[in-house]
Design an enzyme around this catalytic site. Sequence first.
Site, short mmCIF file in Angstrom:
data_model
loop_
_atom_site.label_atom_id
_atom_site.label_comp_id
_atom_site.label_asym_id
_atom_site.label_seq_id
_atom_site.Cartn_x
_atom_site.Cartn_y
_atom_site.Cartn_z
N ALA A 107 -13.06 10.36 -15.24
CA ALA A 107 -12.65 10.86 -13.92
C ALA A 107 -12.45 12.36 -13.90
O ALA A 107 -11.61 12.86 -13.14
CB ALA A 107 -11.38 10.14 -13.42
N GLY A 108 -13.24 13.09 -14.68
CA GLY A 108 -13.10 14.55 -14.68
C GLY A 108 -13.34 15.16 -13.32
O GLY A 108 -12.57 16.01 -12.85
N PRO B 80 -15.25 15.84 -20.71
CA PRO B 80 -16.69 15.60 -20.69
C PRO B 80 -17.16 15.13 -19.31
O PRO B 80 -16.44 14.45 -18.58
CB PRO B 80 -16.88 14.50 -21.74
CG PRO B 80 -15.72 14.66 -22.66
CD PRO B 80 -14.57 15.11 -21.80
N VAL B 81 -18.39 15.51 -18.95
CA VAL B 81 -18.96 15.19 -17.64
C VAL B 81 -19.70 13.85 -17.70
O VAL B 81 -20.31 13.51 -18.71
CB VAL B 81 -19.93 16.33 -17.22
CG1 VAL B 81 -20.63 15.99 -15.91
CG2 VAL B 81 -19.18 17.65 -17.10
N ASP C 113 -11.74 7.51 -7.24
CA ASP C 113 -10.68 7.76 -8.23
C ASP C 113 -9.74 8.89 -7.83
O ASP C 113 -8.72 9.11 -8.49
CB ASP C 113 -11.30 8.12 -9.59
CG ASP C 113 -11.82 6.90 -10.35
OD1 ASP C 113 -11.37 5.78 -10.03
OD2 ASP C 113 -12.67 7.08 -11.23
N LYS D 174 -8.40 10.57 -17.31
CA LYS D 174 -7.76 9.25 -17.28
C LYS D 174 -8.56 8.29 -18.14
O LYS D 174 -9.75 8.50 -18.43
CB LYS D 174 -7.66 8.71 -15.85
CG LYS D 174 -9.00 8.43 -15.15
CD LYS D 174 -9.65 7.11 -15.49
CE LYS D 174 -11.03 6.95 -14.85
NZ LYS D 174 -11.81 5.80 -15.40
N SER E 136 -13.18 13.68 -10.37
CA SER E 136 -12.14 13.23 -9.43
C SER E 136 -10.82 13.93 -9.68
O SER E 136 -10.10 14.28 -8.74
CB SER E 136 -11.95 11.71 -9.54
OG SER E 136 -13.10 11.02 -9.12
#
Length: 301
Positions: free
Chosen positions: A115-116, A109-110, A151, A25, A118
């Site tokens: 929000a990866g 990407p971390v 999120d 997002k 989440s």
Amino acid sequence: MGYNQAVSLKIGVQIVEIIEKAPAKINLGLDVVGKRADGYHELEMVMTSVDLADHLTFTPLPQPQIQLESNLAFLPTDRKNHVYQAAELLMKKAGITTGVHIYIDKHIPVAAGLAGGSSDCAAALRGLNRLWQLGYSNEELAALGAEIGSDVPYCLYGNTAFVTGRGETVTPLPAFGPCWIILVKPRMGVSTGSVFKELNLATIPHPPVRDLERAVIAQDYAAILAAMGNSLEAVTIPRHPIIQKIKDRMMRYGADAALMSGSGPTVFALCKQHSRAQRVYNGLKGFCDEVHLVPALMTRD
């Protein structure tokens, strides 16, 4: 595969595998409007999904255990991972006596403000709801997700939404787009908690997120661009000046707008025209390692 479309493999009536998509997002607008009695900050945000995604594969296990694997060696595969927490929470709530193997194919990407984690958590709740045939509604899953991360409720619904509270109140908006988005992630990560600790509500900018909401409803692209903003830039950019350099470079190459997403450090640019988006992408490709050109994700299918 659309926003939250699962691919299910069945043998007879038994589900033997499910694959869930977990999109990233961006925050078209983010304002921190106050501090809550529970210690969290009160937020107003307009968020939208982009077509950069992780994929989670769920395989049932006969024994009551959670096995987590990923293509990224440094990703936690224990209770530190929100996906593990989601599986554990659902197992406990529903009284599940079997287990699951979950493989996370990471592309987002971390620690990037996208929000990866989440979104992976939301995908886990959706996927396990289907795998174990629990029949929970999105509202019920979102309430569970809110126990894990702020999120997660938005990520359960995805698409474009107006999000308030600490993230638990999600109001769907019309789709944002069609539009091209360039995502640029500098090498460092940013801790969201540390950014919020440094916030001074009296001095940070407060973008007109309610105007942004109205502009999205009206599908007025120019008004959307005019109302975009992110309060958290006031903390993260002084810490990491490269974020401003990326924004400036994006605008020089012809972006319609450039903004930091979430608490950063990822910066995104918007372009209506693909040719211009390609120019921005090419201009940033040698400047940072992680550069993505993706469309807005307009439907769930």
